[in-house]
Design a protein around this motif. Structure first.
Motif, PDB file in Angstrom:
ATOM      1  N   GLU A 124      15.311   5.466  10.129  1.00  0.00           N
ATOM      2  CA  GLU A 124      15.496   3.584   9.793  1.00  0.00           C
ATOM      3  C   GLU A 124      13.810   3.633   9.560  1.00  0.00           C
ATOM      4  N   GLU A 125      14.381   2.104   9.022  1.00  0.00           N
ATOM      5  CA  GLU A 125      13.666   1.385   8.709  1.00  0.00           C
ATOM      6  C   GLU A 125      12.714   0.051   9.921  1.00  0.00           C
ATOM      7  N   LYS A 126      11.652   0.465   9.372  1.00  0.00           N
ATOM      8  CA  LYS A 126      11.012  -0.285  10.389  1.00  0.00           C
ATOM      9  C   LYS A 126       9.514  -1.472  10.080  1.00  0.00           C
ATOM     10  N   LYS A 127       9.941  -2.078  10.805  1.00  0.00           N
ATOM     11  CA  LYS A 127       9.219  -3.425  10.442  1.00  0.00           C
ATOM     12  C   LYS A 127       7.789  -3.684  11.332  1.00  0.00           C
ATOM     13  N   PHE A 128       7.155  -4.889  10.777  1.00  0.00           N
ATOM     14  CA  PHE A 128       6.391  -4.749  12.038  1.00  0.00           C
ATOM     15  C   PHE A 128       5.610  -6.235  11.717  1.00  0.00           C
ATOM     16  N   TYR A 129       5.452  -6.540  12.416  1.00  0.00           N
ATOM     17  CA  TYR A 129       4.630  -8.233  12.653  1.00  0.00           C
ATOM     18  C   TYR A 129       3.402  -8.384  13.172  1.00  0.00           C
ATOM     19  N   TYR A 130       3.037  -7.814  13.517  1.00  0.00           N
ATOM     20  CA  TYR A 130       1.605  -7.469  14.718  1.00  0.00           C
ATOM     21  C   TYR A 130       0.602  -6.889  13.863  1.00  0.00           C
ATOM     22  N   ILE A 131      -0.971  -6.967  13.428  1.00  0.00           N
ATOM     23  CA  ILE A 131      -2.337  -6.093  13.275  1.00  0.00           C
ATOM     24  C   ILE A 131      -1.401  -4.691  14.186  1.00  0.00           C
ATOM     25  N   ARG A 132      -1.509  -4.588  15.841  1.00  0.00           N
ATOM     26  CA  ARG A 132      -1.966  -3.330  16.763  1.00  0.00           C
ATOM     27  C   ARG A 132      -0.254  -3.052  16.264  1.00  0.00           C
ATOM     28  N   ASP A 133       0.481  -3.250  15.647  1.00  0.00           N
ATOM     29  CA  ASP A 133       1.704  -2.410  15.360  1.00  0.00           C
ATOM     30  C   ASP A 133       1.097  -1.172  14.289  1.00  0.00           C
ATOM     31  N   VAL A 134       0.499  -1.779  13.210  1.00  0.00           N
ATOM     32  CA  VAL A 134       0.257  -1.337  11.571  1.00  0.00           C
ATOM     33  C   VAL A 134      -1.035  -0.115  12.230  1.00  0.00           C
ATOM     34  N   LEU A 135      -1.716  -0.776  13.170  1.00  0.00           N
ATOM     35  CA  LEU A 135      -2.457   0.251  13.068  1.00  0.00           C
ATOM     36  C   LEU A 135      -2.072   0.929  13.643  1.00  0.00           C
ATOM     37  N   GLU A 136      -1.224   1.208  14.443  1.00  0.00           N
ATOM     38  CA  GLU A 136      -0.898   2.277  15.175  1.00  0.00           C
ATOM     39  C   GLU A 136       0.145   3.045  14.801  1.00  0.00           C
ATOM     40  N   GLU A 137       0.834   2.754  13.102  1.00  0.00           N
ATOM     41  CA  GLU A 137       1.652   3.432  12.605  1.00  0.00           C
ATOM     42  C   GLU A 137       1.004   4.250  11.857  1.00  0.00           C
ATOM     43  N   LEU A 138      -0.646   3.267  11.075  1.00  0.00           N
ATOM     44  CA  LEU A 138      -1.614   3.953  10.378  1.00  0.00           C
ATOM     45  C   LEU A 138      -1.666   5.017  10.949  1.00  0.00           C
ATOM     46  N   GLY A 139      -2.083   5.340  12.389  1.00  0.00           N
ATOM     47  CA  GLY A 139      -3.062   6.405  12.898  1.00  0.00           C
ATOM     48  C   GLY A 139      -2.273   7.542  13.201  1.00  0.00           C
ATOM     49  N   ASN A 140      -0.721   7.407  12.709  1.00  0.00           N
ATOM     50  CA  ASN A 140       0.341   8.470  12.930  1.00  0.00           C
ATOM     51  C   ASN A 140       0.143   9.466  11.522  1.00  0.00           C
ATOM     52  N   PRO A 141      -0.493  10.795  11.467  1.00  0.00           N
ATOM     53  CA  PRO A 141      -0.417  11.197  10.768  1.00  0.00           C
ATOM     54  C   PRO A 141       0.489  11.683   9.885  1.00  0.00           C
ATOM     55  N   GLU A 142       1.701  11.711  10.551  1.00  0.00           N
ATOM     56  CA  GLU A 142       2.781  12.112  10.108  1.00  0.00           C
ATOM     57  C   GLU A 142       4.348  10.647   9.501  1.00  0.00           C
ATOM     58  N   SER A 143       3.317   9.687   9.534  1.00  0.00           N
ATOM     59  CA  SER A 143       4.439   8.491   9.605  1.00  0.00           C
ATOM     60  C   SER A 143       4.900   8.296   7.865  1.00  0.00           C
ATOM     61  N   ASP A 144       6.005   8.185   7.666  1.00  0.00           N
ATOM     62  CA  ASP A 144       6.112   8.084   6.439  1.00  0.00           C
ATOM     63  C   ASP A 144       5.704   6.386   5.953  1.00  0.00           C
ATOM     64  N   TYR A 145       5.946   5.408   6.421  1.00  0.00           N
ATOM     65  CA  TYR A 145       5.018   4.081   6.237  1.00  0.00           C
ATOM     66  C   TYR A 145       3.710   3.331   5.962  1.00  0.00           C
ATOM     67  N   VAL A 146       2.743   4.293   5.925  1.00  0.00           N
ATOM     68  CA  VAL A 146       1.423   3.532   5.272  1.00  0.00           C
ATOM     69  C   VAL A 146       1.115   3.021   4.367  1.00  0.00           C
ATOM     70  N   GLU A 147       1.708   3.438   3.245  1.00  0.00           N
ATOM     71  CA  GLU A 147       1.239   2.255   2.289  1.00  0.00           C
ATOM     72  C   GLU A 147       2.290   1.331   2.590  1.00  0.00           C
ATOM     73  N   ASP A 148       3.458   1.269   3.128  1.00  0.00           N
ATOM     74  CA  ASP A 148       4.002  -0.115   3.285  1.00  0.00           C
ATOM     75  C   ASP A 148       3.044  -0.786   4.810  1.00  0.00           C
ATOM     76  N   CYS A 149       2.160  -0.394   5.041  1.00  0.00           N
ATOM     77  CA  CYS A 149       1.598  -1.411   6.443  1.00  0.00           C
ATOM     78  C   CYS A 149       0.264  -1.808   5.458  1.00  0.00           C
ATOM     79  N   LEU A 150      -0.501  -0.933   4.835  1.00  0.00           N
ATOM     80  CA  LEU A 150      -1.237  -1.048   4.108  1.00  0.00           C
ATOM     81  C   LEU A 150      -0.728  -2.858   3.348  1.00  0.00           C
ATOM     82  N   THR A 151       0.816  -2.361   2.910  1.00  0.00           N
ATOM     83  CA  THR A 151       0.701  -3.807   1.893  1.00  0.00           C
ATOM     84  C   THR A 151       0.610  -4.933   2.744  1.00  0.00           C
ATOM     85  N   LEU A 152       0.697  -4.297   3.908  1.00  0.00           N
ATOM     86  CA  LEU A 152       1.141  -6.017   4.698  1.00  0.00           C
ATOM     87  C   LEU A 152      -0.510  -6.304   5.653  1.00  0.00           C
TER      88      LEU A 152
END
Length: 375
Positions: free
Chosen positions: A231-259
């Motif tokens: 599922e393609e995730k969408k991030f609109y808030y900083i706290r959602d991005v931080l939560e995803e970056l803190g997940n070591p198994e996440s596949d959306y790290v570079e997407d979060c860093l871009t946003l």
């Protein structure tokens, strides 16, 4: 309606003032719809817009792109009010304009031109007679805001071609008296090849006899097989991005860093300063899962955007981390590079202000061992 007026206003406030509608057509369409459905919501939006226009902090530290959207909201909001109802927002609007005009005049050339254009267009829309004779440098912005506040005048200038004008330009088509219709040649019939039933049955028996032998089956080539994201995730808030970056198994790290740079520019200014320390800590402990060079550049851009948005809080979080022995040397050298790169933008954005001098004091004193962090 599913939501009451208060809930709808909070949703509209988030869309217009926090996220920002960069598309002018979408902005005009939304305000026009609100003017037809609920005039009270447009009044509340205009009141909030005038308050932001007269806020000194917003004028000095706000981003020009957000301020341009604010001016468009004011002008398009006034366009939905008829002349008989414009007095309902005139009294409070003029007082806010005069209060904010002082701050816009003392700002940069680009912001000063935007503030002057907004004041002139709004005063004309209010029907004021004594309008300042200002020489606006950016005529394009003035004309753009003028067209938003008075869309009817723009429609009169660009009239569509009438039906009579279209009929006059038509040419009469002449039809020949005896039209000749050419006959197409029939397609050649393709004969089907004959099939030898006897040989086919024998061949089938040979193939069926090999079904029991699994060793003769070729292996399926899966070298080009790719793993699709569930599922393609969408991030609109900083706290959602931080939560995803803190997940070591996440596949959306570079997407979060871009946003993150855009989210910092829009939201971090209005957030609690304690959130800056959390953003810096998350970026420092972020995991380069795929070992890509792009991840290094994206993290550097994200960290620089934090320093440019909140220089003092960012420096106070980053300088102590420089002395943390848990970080490798390449990360420590990266910290120095981030602070040096951000200082150029900070010197321009906060020139002559307390933020720039405090940023220099915290970084130079801390990195030179003047503070207790280096002991």
């Amino acid at each position: 309606s599913v939501f009451n007026n208060d809930k709808r206003f909070r949703i509209l406030e988030n869309i217009l003032f926090l996220r920002g509608l960069t598309n002018e057509r979408e902005l005009v369409t939304l305000v026009s719809y609100l003017g037809l459905s609920s005039g009270d919501l447009v009044k509340k939006i205009l009141q909030r817009a005038f308050l932001l226009f007269a806020d000194e902090t917003y004028v000095e530290q706000g981003d020009y792109r957000d301020q341009l959207i604010l001016s468009k909201i004011i002008c398009s909001g006034l366009s939905v009010f008829p002349t008989s109802q414009i007095s309902e927002v005139k009294s409070s609007g003029i007082s806010m304009l005069m209060k904010g005009c002082v701050y816009w005049m003392d700002s940069t050339r680009q912001k000063r031109s935007l503030g002057m254009s907004t004041v002139l267009v709004v005063l004309r829309k209010f029907g004021e007679e004594n309008i300042p004779e200002w020489d606006v440098e950016d005529k394009t912005i003035l004309d753009q805001l003028e067209s938003l506040a008075n869309p009817s005048s723009l429609e009169e200038e660009s009239k569509m071609e009438t039906c009579e004008d279209i009929l006059k330009t038509w040419s009469h088509v002449t039809v020949p008296e005896n039209p000749v219709i050419e006959k197409s040649e029939p397609e050649s019939i393709i004969s089907k090849p004959s099939v030898d039933r006897g040989n086919h049955s024998k061949q089938r028996e040979v193939l069926d006899s090999d079904d029991d032998d699994d060793d003769d089956l070729p292996a399926y080539d899966m070298s080009n097989d790719t793993v699709k994201k569930e599922e393609e995730k969408k991030f609109y808030y900083i706290r959602d991005v931080l939560e995803e970056l803190g997940n070591p198994e996440s596949d959306y790290v570079e997407d979060c860093l871009t946003l993150l740079p855009e989210l910092c520019r829009r939201h971090l200014t209005h957030e609690d300063p304690a959130l800056v320390q959390q953003v810096v800590k998350t970026l420092l402990h972020c995991n380069n899962k795929f070992g890509s060079d792009e991840w290094v550049n994206l993290r550097a851009q994200a960290m620089i955007s934090v320093l440019e948005t909140k220089p003092i809080e960012g420096a106070r979080s980053l300088v102590p981390a420089f002395y943390d022995r848990n970080f490798p040397m390449d990360t420590r050298f990266g910290m120095l590079s981030w602070m040096v790169t951000a200082s150029e933008s900070i010197s321009k954005k906060f020139s002559g202000k307390m933020e720039f001098s405090e940023y220099i004091r915290v970084t130079i004193q801390g990195l030179c061992g003047g503070a207790s962090w280096g002991k």
